[in-house]
Design an enzyme around this catalytic site. Sequence first.
Site, PDB file in Angstrom:
ATOM      1  N   LYS A  62       1.186  -1.479   0.332  1.00  4.54           N
ATOM      2  CA  LYS A  62      -0.373  -0.132   0.688  1.00  4.54           C
ATOM      3  C   LYS A  62       0.813   1.231   0.204  1.00  4.54           C
ATOM      4  O   LYS A  62       0.655   1.760  -0.336  1.00  4.54           O
ATOM      5  CB  LYS A  62      -1.341  -0.602   0.628  1.00  4.54           C
ATOM      6  N   HIS A 104      -0.463  -5.948  18.640  1.00  3.33           N
ATOM      7  CA  HIS A 104      -1.587  -7.204  18.176  1.00  3.33           C
ATOM      8  C   HIS A 104      -2.078  -7.442  19.091  1.00  3.33           C
ATOM      9  O   HIS A 104      -0.916  -6.959  20.159  1.00  3.33           O
ATOM     10  CB  HIS A 104      -0.671  -7.979  17.854  1.00  3.33           C
TER      11      HIS A 104
END
Length: 119
Positions: A62, A104
């Site tokens: 991206k 995370h």
Amino acid sequence: MIKGVGIDSVEVERVKEIVQRGDSFAKKVLTPNEFAQYEKMKGKRKVEYLGGRFSLKESFSKAMGTGLGKYIGFQDVETLWDDLGHPVTTSTKYSGNIFSSITHDNHEIITFVVLEDPE
């Protein structure tokens, strides 16, 4: 000069299901060096590692503005640890500086990549 930024997230539960099916997805996504680290892990840590590397490759693509596919493949981006345990991302498709971060919790794995062109 900043060339691009990319961010991505994956659900921990989705990656857990993939890990439980065996190593075929991991072998597709991870470079040989990444897979060697992955094989030494167990349980939750294995899920976090695979999910983090998959998401980092998405974030990188991206930031490049291409997405994964025709120009950038899974094997073109590698993230290993430095001596302090920080992720160090390199790519066969980009020669500038790559700054990456992985986080995370019990539900999500989130990654962020900044690409900086050499001056």
